[in-house]
Motif scaffolding. Sequence first.
Motif, PDB file in Angstrom:
ATOM      1  N   PHE A 217      -9.906  50.775 -10.862  1.00  0.00           N
ATOM      2  CA  PHE A 217      -9.302  49.930  -9.828  1.00  0.00           C
ATOM      3  C   PHE A 217     -10.017  48.579  -9.746  1.00  0.00           C
ATOM      4  O   PHE A 217      -9.367  47.535  -9.588  1.00  0.00           O
ATOM      5  CB  PHE A 217      -9.355  50.634  -8.469  1.00  0.00           C
ATOM      6  N   ARG A 218     -11.345  48.605  -9.833  1.00  0.00           N
ATOM      7  CA  ARG A 218     -12.082  47.341  -9.771  1.00  0.00           C
ATOM      8  C   ARG A 218     -11.709  46.437 -10.944  1.00  0.00           C
ATOM      9  O   ARG A 218     -11.500  45.227 -10.782  1.00  0.00           O
ATOM     10  CB  ARG A 218     -13.592  47.613  -9.756  1.00  0.00           C
ATOM     11  N   ARG A 219     -11.601  47.007 -12.121  1.00  0.00           N
ATOM     12  CA  ARG A 219     -11.189  46.233 -13.294  1.00  0.00           C
ATOM     13  C   ARG A 219      -9.744  45.747 -13.146  1.00  0.00           C
ATOM     14  O   ARG A 219      -9.405  44.648 -13.572  1.00  0.00           O
ATOM     15  CB  ARG A 219     -11.333  47.084 -14.554  1.00  0.00           C
TER      16      ARG A 219
ATOM     17  N   ARG B 193      -5.710  41.428 -12.345  1.00  0.00           N
ATOM     18  CA  ARG B 193      -4.569  40.850 -11.634  1.00  0.00           C
ATOM     19  C   ARG B 193      -4.892  39.445 -11.129  1.00  0.00           C
ATOM     20  O   ARG B 193      -4.028  38.560 -11.133  1.00  0.00           O
ATOM     21  CB  ARG B 193      -4.167  41.748 -10.460  1.00  0.00           C
ATOM     22  N   VAL B 194      -6.120  39.225 -10.686  1.00  0.00           N
ATOM     23  CA  VAL B 194      -6.509  37.878 -10.261  1.00  0.00           C
ATOM     24  C   VAL B 194      -6.495  36.930 -11.455  1.00  0.00           C
ATOM     25  O   VAL B 194      -6.012  35.794 -11.370  1.00  0.00           O
ATOM     26  CB  VAL B 194      -7.900  37.904  -9.597  1.00  0.00           C
TER      27      VAL B 194
ATOM     28  N   ALA C 179      -3.297  43.437 -20.355  1.00  0.00           N
ATOM     29  CA  ALA C 179      -4.502  44.172 -19.978  1.00  0.00           C
ATOM     30  C   ALA C 179      -4.302  44.888 -18.645  1.00  0.00           C
ATOM     31  O   ALA C 179      -4.735  46.035 -18.464  1.00  0.00           O
ATOM     32  CB  ALA C 179      -5.692  43.225 -19.893  1.00  0.00           C
ATOM     33  N   GLY C 180      -3.623  44.217 -17.703  1.00  0.00           N
ATOM     34  CA  GLY C 180      -3.331  44.850 -16.416  1.00  0.00           C
ATOM     35  C   GLY C 180      -2.398  46.033 -16.571  1.00  0.00           C
ATOM     36  O   GLY C 180      -2.573  47.066 -15.911  1.00  0.00           O
TER      37      GLY C 180
ATOM     38  N   LEU D 177     -10.443  41.695  -1.675  1.00  0.00           N
ATOM     39  CA  LEU D 177     -10.232  43.115  -1.880  1.00  0.00           C
ATOM     40  C   LEU D 177     -11.130  43.652  -2.977  1.00  0.00           C
ATOM     41  O   LEU D 177     -11.721  44.738  -2.845  1.00  0.00           O
ATOM     42  CB  LEU D 177      -8.767  43.378  -2.233  1.00  0.00           C
ATOM     43  N   GLY D 178     -11.255  42.870  -4.064  1.00  0.00           N
ATOM     44  CA  GLY D 178     -12.139  43.302  -5.142  1.00  0.00           C
ATOM     45  C   GLY D 178     -13.583  43.418  -4.680  1.00  0.00           C
ATOM     46  O   GLY D 178     -14.317  44.315  -5.119  1.00  0.00           O
TER      47      GLY D 178
END
Length: 260
Positions: free
Chosen positions: A107-109, A114-115, A133-134, A255-256
């Motif tokens: 999730f962190r990756r 996404r950013v 990649a996402g 959020l990250g």
Amino acid sequence: MIHLAEATALAVLLLFLGMLVCSEIGRRIARVRLARDPDGAKSGAGAVDTAVFGLLGLMIAFTFSGAASRFEARRHLVSDEANTIGTAYLRLDLLPSDAQPALRALFRRYVDARVATYRDVDDIDHARARLDAGVALQSAIWTQSVAACSRTGVESRACLLLLPALNDMIDITTTRATATQNHPPVVIFVLLGALCLLGALLVGYGTAIGRERSWLHTTTFAATLALSVFVIVDLEFPRLGLIRIDQADQVLIELGKTMR
């Protein structure tokens, strides 16, 4: 490579110069007509001016309103995606404890990916690579989540809460991608530019009654319309022009940080 902001500025500058030229052409046509037929030069001009400028105003209102609404919708979609990711991340607590660390790392990756997807989108190849990649991370998160839900002893209610949240998280990426490609047909902008030039022609015709050129009125008219068109086009591409929604990405960035 010319960026969109530079291309838009160049196109608007050409439109501005084109309106000045059309205004001068309209003035010269009117001067010739006045010399030949002073009484008939203005016959029917009022009805034509009203129709053309009314349509021009309608086109500007239509395109500006649509561009502004799409701008706001794209900005809200960033917050919606952050909410869906945050909801899915919190529901990882429902899975077995040994399955959570790997998923939380994914999730962190995923948030970072996404950013990065919507940064520097001028480079299409890099933007597509980050988007791919996402998608790969989405697949990994889904696969591991389904595997964890399939374990013996895992409550079905946990899966019924987690998997729909993951599905929403994946679906909104398609919604955002579609929103970036949602623009009016090119013919709308061509018609808008043509109406601007035609309006400038009528302005030149209408101001020809005076011996001296009314540069104030002509230049103000051309500059106002050119600036309006520039703002409309810039709103349509909020990741490429001067008017941007990059600040909305701060929601995903924050959020990250909470996931660290």
